[in-house]
Design a protein around this motif. Structure first.
Motif, PDB file in Angstrom:
ATOM      1  N   CYS A   1       0.831  -1.212   0.000  1.00 31.48           N
ATOM      2  CA  CYS A   1       0.000   0.000   0.000  1.00 31.48           C
ATOM      3  C   CYS A   1       0.864   1.260   0.000  1.00 31.48           C
ATOM      4  N   ALA A   2       1.947   1.249   0.788  1.00 32.14           N
ATOM      5  CA  ALA A   2       2.839   2.413   0.842  1.00 32.14           C
ATOM      6  C   ALA A   2       3.520   2.637  -0.507  1.00 32.14           C
ATOM      7  N   GLY A   3       3.994   1.551  -1.122  1.00 32.53           N
ATOM      8  CA  GLY A   3       4.618   1.676  -2.443  1.00 32.53           C
ATOM      9  C   GLY A   3       3.649   2.158  -3.496  1.00 32.53           C
ATOM     10  N   SER A   4       2.397   1.727  -3.402  1.00 31.36           N
ATOM     11  CA  SER A   4       1.380   2.168  -4.364  1.00 31.36           C
ATOM     12  C   SER A   4       1.106   3.657  -4.245  1.00 31.36           C
ATOM     13  N   ILE A   5       1.121   4.169  -3.016  1.00 32.75           N
ATOM     14  CA  ILE A   5       0.925   5.616  -2.816  1.00 32.75           C
ATOM     15  C   ILE A   5       2.072   6.402  -3.446  1.00 32.75           C
ATOM     16  N   VAL A   6       3.293   5.887  -3.273  1.00 34.00           N
ATOM     17  CA  VAL A   6       4.457   6.544  -3.885  1.00 34.00           C
ATOM     18  C   VAL A   6       4.336   6.526  -5.413  1.00 34.00           C
ATOM     19  N   LEU A   7       3.874   5.404  -5.965  1.00 33.50           N
ATOM     20  CA  LEU A   7       3.670   5.309  -7.415  1.00 33.50           C
ATOM     21  C   LEU A   7       2.643   6.327  -7.898  1.00 33.50           C
ATOM     22  N   LEU A   8       1.559   6.478  -7.151  1.00 34.14           N
ATOM     23  CA  LEU A   8       0.521   7.437  -7.535  1.00 34.14           C
ATOM     24  C   LEU A   8       1.055   8.865  -7.537  1.00 34.14           C
ATOM     25  N   ILE A   9       1.911   9.172  -6.593  1.00 34.16           N
ATOM     26  CA  ILE A   9       2.441  10.533  -6.483  1.00 34.16           C
ATOM     27  C   ILE A   9       3.379  10.862  -7.638  1.00 34.16           C
ATOM     28  N   HIS A  10       4.207   9.892  -8.024  1.00 38.28           N
ATOM     29  CA  HIS A  10       5.271  10.173  -9.000  1.00 38.28           C
ATOM     30  C   HIS A  10       4.982   9.651 -10.407  1.00 38.28           C
ATOM     31  N   ALA A  11       3.830   9.057 -10.639  1.00 36.07           N
ATOM     32  CA  ALA A  11       3.527   8.479 -11.960  1.00 36.07           C
ATOM     33  C   ALA A  11       3.365   9.560 -13.018  1.00 36.07           C
ATOM     34  N   PRO A  12       3.589   9.213 -14.302  1.00 32.86           N
ATOM     35  CA  PRO A  12       3.345  10.172 -15.393  1.00 32.86           C
ATOM     36  C   PRO A  12       1.880  10.608 -15.393  1.00 32.86           C
ATOM     37  N   THR A  13       1.656  11.900 -15.601  1.00 35.43           N
ATOM     38  CA  THR A  13       0.289  12.433 -15.570  1.00 35.43           C
ATOM     39  C   THR A  13      -0.277  12.677 -16.958  1.00 35.43           C
ATOM     40  N   THR A  14       0.582  12.709 -17.959  1.00 34.14           N
ATOM     41  CA  THR A  14       0.124  12.950 -19.330  1.00 34.14           C
ATOM     42  C   THR A  14       0.537  11.796 -20.233  1.00 34.14           C
ATOM     43  N   GLU A  15      -0.197  11.631 -21.332  1.00 33.30           N
ATOM     44  CA  GLU A  15       0.099  10.585 -22.301  1.00 33.30           C
ATOM     45  C   GLU A  15       0.446  11.215 -23.637  1.00 33.30           C
ATOM     46  N   ASN A  16       1.502  10.693 -24.274  1.00 31.64           N
ATOM     47  CA  ASN A  16       1.965  11.275 -25.532  1.00 31.64           C
ATOM     48  C   ASN A  16       1.240  10.708 -26.746  1.00 31.64           C
ATOM     49  N   VAL A  17       0.570   9.573 -26.604  1.00 33.49           N
ATOM     50  CA  VAL A  17      -0.174   8.963 -27.709  1.00 33.49           C
ATOM     51  C   VAL A  17      -1.656   8.997 -27.345  1.00 33.49           C
ATOM     52  N   THR A  18      -2.403   9.852 -28.040  1.00 32.00           N
ATOM     53  CA  THR A  18      -3.820  10.032 -27.700  1.00 32.00           C
ATOM     54  C   THR A  18      -4.745   9.853 -28.899  1.00 32.00           C
ATOM     55  N   SER A  19      -4.211   9.430 -30.046  1.00 33.21           N
ATOM     56  CA  SER A  19      -5.054   9.254 -31.233  1.00 33.21           C
ATOM     57  C   SER A  19      -4.556   8.074 -32.061  1.00 33.21           C
ATOM     58  N   ARG A  20      -5.389   7.631 -33.002  1.00 31.75           N
ATOM     59  CA  ARG A  20      -5.023   6.502 -33.867  1.00 31.75           C
ATOM     60  C   ARG A  20      -3.825   6.845 -34.738  1.00 31.75           C
ATOM     61  N   LEU A  21      -3.772   8.036 -35.273  1.00 27.69           N
ATOM     62  CA  LEU A  21      -2.668   8.430 -36.149  1.00 27.69           C
ATOM     63  C   LEU A  21      -1.341   8.424 -35.394  1.00 27.69           C
ATOM     64  N   GLN A  22      -1.365   8.908 -34.161  1.00 34.83           N
ATOM     65  CA  GLN A  22      -0.146   8.864 -33.344  1.00 34.83           C
ATOM     66  C   GLN A  22       0.253   7.429 -33.044  1.00 34.83           C
ATOM     67  N   LEU A  23      -0.745   6.574 -32.796  1.00 27.60           N
ATOM     68  CA  LEU A  23      -0.459   5.165 -32.518  1.00 27.60           C
ATOM     69  C   LEU A  23       0.169   4.487 -33.733  1.00 27.60           C
ATOM     70  N   GLU A  24      -0.375   4.727 -34.922  1.00 29.96           N
ATOM     71  CA  GLU A  24       0.184   4.137 -36.146  1.00 29.96           C
ATOM     72  C   GLU A  24       1.623   4.592 -36.350  1.00 29.96           C
ATOM     73  N   GLU A  25       1.882   5.850 -36.046  1.00 29.71           N
ATOM     74  CA  GLU A  25       3.246   6.370 -36.188  1.00 29.71           C
ATOM     75  C   GLU A  25       4.206   5.674 -35.227  1.00 29.71           C
ATOM     76  N   LYS A  26       3.748   5.463 -33.982  1.00 31.48           N
ATOM     77  CA  LYS A  26       4.601   4.812 -32.992  1.00 31.48           C
ATOM     78  C   LYS A  26       4.805   3.330 -33.308  1.00 31.48           C
ATOM     79  N   LEU A  27       3.759   2.672 -33.844  1.00 30.68           N
ATOM     80  CA  LEU A  27       3.885   1.250 -34.187  1.00 30.68           C
ATOM     81  C   LEU A  27       4.892   1.024 -35.310  1.00 30.68           C
ATOM     82  N   ALA A  28       5.068   2.035 -36.171  1.00 31.05           N
ATOM     83  CA  ALA A  28       6.025   1.926 -37.279  1.00 31.05           C
ATOM     84  C   ALA A  28       7.419   2.404 -36.897  1.00 31.05           C
ATOM     85  N   ASP A  29       7.595   2.795 -35.651  1.00 32.32           N
ATOM     86  CA  ASP A  29       8.897   3.277 -35.184  1.00 32.32           C
ATOM     87  C   ASP A  29       9.905   2.124 -35.219  1.00 32.32           C
ATOM     88  N   PRO A  30      11.081   2.322 -35.829  1.00 27.58           N
ATOM     89  CA  PRO A  30      12.083   1.256 -35.912  1.00 27.58           C
ATOM     90  C   PRO A  30      12.509   0.713 -34.546  1.00 27.58           C
TER      91      PRO A  30
END
Length: 273
Positions: A74-103
């Motif tokens: 439980c303590a480790g989970s609280i630490v994870l919640l505090i420091h976890a990424p808050t934003t996502e860089n892939v939010t659409s299908r086009l971005q996903l297709e671009e990332k899937l084709a990344d070498p």
């Protein structure tokens, strides 16, 4: 394996089916609302909560190390919640297709495929029943497909069933991701069952959590770049939180058969004094 052991094992396997299905549905929604780097480690919370419920409702004994493991998880989970990424860089299908084709991601997937082929067809038949890491490796490597597929399906679904010109392309990607997800889950379930025939479930689940989470976070970091906006302090926070949760799970699972209690420790210390 005796007839009684076989019946017990089969009943355990069938009893796992409903929770696995419900768990995957829950994971699907979770991965589409939060970064995988946060969702995957927090999946371990089911272990301490399940142990606490079993302790109070089924009167199962939870020793001192188990209680400490629950607290650490439980303590480790609280630490994870505090420091976890808050934003996502892939939010659409086009971005996903671009990332899937990344070498870089394609190279990573090729390495995963090669390792899976090596483990499934060469190593598992000869060493799977004696080395617990073989089956854990197979199931954990498949997590590199299940989690990105779950997240990708959520990004593609809206475009796949719309009337815009790109819907056919989106539908093809949706089907590919869905098939990948289903096959990955089925193969994982097969090898988890095989592992439970030869190894203790407590030890298996503890090691499996650590390896699976590590590989899923790695795959998500390569594909979705969730760590690109994470600072050094947050990275250390996430790492320490994950290690704390892992230690808690190991204490709770591996040492649950040990009869250790606070009263026994007091007796030992009083005798020494």
């Amino acid at each position: 394996m005796t007839t009684e052991e076989l019946l017990t094992h089969d009943s355990v396997c069938f009893s796992i089916l409903p929770p696995v299905g419900l768990g995957q549905i829950g994971n699907f929604f979770a991965y589409n609302t939060a970064p995988a780097a946060l969702v995957t480690p927090l999946g371990a919370l089911g272990v301490p909560f399940g142990s606490l419920l079993a302790s109070y409702m089924l009167q199962e004994k939870l020793n001192l190390l188990g209680k400490l493991g629950c607290l650490l998880s439980c303590a480790g989970s609280i630490v994870l919640l505090i420091h976890a990424p808050t934003t996502e860089n892939v939010t659409s299908r086009l971005q996903l297709e671009e990332k899937l084709a990344d070498p870089v991601f394609l190279g990573y997937i090729c390495i995963i495929f090669a390792l899976l082929i090596l483990l499934i067809f060469w190593i598992a038949p000869s060493h799977g029943s004696t080395n617990i890491l073989v089956y854990i490796g197979i199931c954990s490597l498949l997590g590199s497909f299940t989690v990105p597929s779950s997240k990708g399906i959520g990004l593609v679904a809206q475009d796949a069933f719309s009337d815009n010109p790109s819907s056919r392309r989106a539908l093809c990607l949706f089907v590919i991701l869905l098939v990948t997800l289903v096959f990955s889950i089925l193969i994982q379930f097969i090898y988890i069952n095989k592992a439970l025939q030869y190894f203790d479930s407590s030890i298996f689940s503890a090691i499996y959590y650590v390896v699976f989470t590590t590989l899923v976070i790695l795959a998500s970091a390569i594909l979705f770049r969730e760590w690109s906006d994470v600072g050094f302090v947050d990275f250390l926070g996430m790492l320490s939180g994950f290690i704390t949760v892992s230690v808690g799970i190991i204490l709770l699972q591996v040492f649950k058969e040990f009869s250790i209690s606070a009263s026994e420790l007091r007796k030992i210390t009083s005798k020494k004094n």
